[in-house]
Design a protein around this motif. Sequence first.
Motif, PDB file in Angstrom:
ATOM      1  N   ARG A 119      -1.722   3.940   7.238  1.00  0.00           N
ATOM      2  CA  ARG A 119      -2.803   3.597   8.148  1.00  0.00           C
ATOM      3  C   ARG A 119      -2.247   2.865   9.363  1.00  0.00           C
ATOM      4  O   ARG A 119      -1.329   2.054   9.234  1.00  0.00           O
ATOM      5  CB  ARG A 119      -3.845   2.742   7.428  1.00  0.00           C
ATOM      6  CG  ARG A 119      -4.740   3.542   6.496  1.00  0.00           C
ATOM      7  CD  ARG A 119      -5.550   2.682   5.559  1.00  0.00           C
ATOM      8  NE  ARG A 119      -4.748   2.256   4.405  1.00  0.00           N
ATOM      9  CZ  ARG A 119      -5.227   1.544   3.401  1.00  0.00           C
ATOM     10  NH1 ARG A 119      -6.484   1.162   3.396  1.00  0.00           N
ATOM     11  NH2 ARG A 119      -4.448   1.216   2.388  1.00  0.00           N
ATOM     12  N   GLY A 171      -7.985   0.308  11.685  1.00  0.00           N
ATOM     13  CA  GLY A 171      -8.425  -1.069  11.516  1.00  0.00           C
ATOM     14  C   GLY A 171      -7.707  -2.011  12.449  1.00  0.00           C
ATOM     15  O   GLY A 171      -6.937  -1.591  13.330  1.00  0.00           O
ATOM     16  N   THR A 214     -10.055  -1.090   8.103  1.00  0.00           N
ATOM     17  CA  THR A 214      -9.361  -2.241   7.516  1.00  0.00           C
ATOM     18  C   THR A 214      -9.466  -3.445   8.445  1.00  0.00           C
ATOM     19  O   THR A 214      -9.290  -3.320   9.660  1.00  0.00           O
ATOM     20  CB  THR A 214      -7.879  -1.912   7.271  1.00  0.00           C
ATOM     21  OG1 THR A 214      -7.785  -0.874   6.293  1.00  0.00           O
ATOM     22  CG2 THR A 214      -7.123  -3.136   6.770  1.00  0.00           C
ATOM     23  N   ASP A 236      -9.991  -7.457   4.212  1.00  0.00           N
ATOM     24  CA  ASP A 236      -9.294  -6.834   3.080  1.00  0.00           C
ATOM     25  C   ASP A 236      -8.067  -7.643   2.689  1.00  0.00           C
ATOM     26  O   ASP A 236      -7.686  -7.653   1.517  1.00  0.00           O
ATOM     27  CB  ASP A 236      -8.881  -5.409   3.464  1.00  0.00           C
ATOM     28  CG  ASP A 236     -10.075  -4.544   3.808  1.00  0.00           C
ATOM     29  OD1 ASP A 236     -10.771  -4.097   2.875  1.00  0.00           O
ATOM     30  OD2 ASP A 236     -10.326  -4.323   5.011  1.00  0.00           O
TER      31      ASP A 236
END
Length: 361
Positions: A119, A171, A214, A236
């Motif tokens: 990610r 994120g 995220t 998170d």
Amino acid sequence: MKTILKNKKLFVGLIMSALLLPACNDWTDPESLTLHTPSFEEQNPELYEAYLKDLCNYKAGDHNVMFVSFNNPLTYPVNRSEHLTVLPDSIDFVSLNNPDQLSGDIQNEMVEIRRKGTRIVYTIDYAGFEKDWTAIVKNSDGSLTEEDALQYLGERTDEMLALCDRYNYDGVIVDYTGRSMVSLPEKELAEYNARQKNFLDRIGAWIDSHKGKTLAFYGNAQYLFPEYMSILSKCDYIILKTLSSTGEGDLSVKAYMAVQAGKDAAAELGGSENLVPTDRFVACVETPRPEDKEQAFGYWDTETGGSKMLATYGAAKWVASPSVDFERKGLFVQNAHNDYFDNNPVYRNIRESIQIMNPNN
């Protein structure tokens, strides 16, 4: 990861591919190429797809995560070390140091590493906004007000948050160092309160409207007002401010300080549940800098006083160690690109850190 590579019989092939890469630090992509060497994916696409499936399953499962920050170029990657696709497959999150004005080449590589379950995020540095505002005030005619400050800081925050949709990031990391409130005069305390609320309210509203993205908090929980600590429950991961730490003891101290801050805040608000989630702590270190001959960055002191220990190695061992009052969930290695030049294989220290944190995978 070791198990993934073993199960898919890729370990030998991937190691051989790594060894065939040029070792020279100033390797560059040739502008014209008449010969084409098939990649592993091209040679065996079915086996490669099976590998990607296992890799994504691993990252979706319970394990200690690896964040890294990466100094992406704003133009076409020239040196081999500037390519996102060269980063180790087992990295979970890559935070781009230059999140805006992304080149088409970098955006294409973002798509490619997402196939591996990686990610891509970026960091919103609140301290940078404050620094810029201070410079504006210094050069002004003295007519600027605190309302102007809140408007400016809010606009800068919104601009950075908007990058997530513009480039389809996965994120953000919120970097909020904060300051001790113990001895602040009443006027400064009120200003600090209003600015913190202005910033964190925007972050909270953003994550509420971006489910699935995220959110990581990189800062000192003890410098948050109790009434604003609820933002941490939406994160998170809570990344501890341990970049300057010189040993694992300080990592534990920073974690316990966050835990205690949550207890104190809950008591102040008349509650009993810790306002700082204790199940998502991530340590932060950096890779050694090539130009640093004094080993001042990216190293830890040792108890014997001998040669220094790599901070990545020490922090990875800390993450893998048990704890009673909080959970250690991973590591954030800043400036990962420096590790490319350490030794063969490239990114050796980061690869070893991932294996130390996840020895059974």
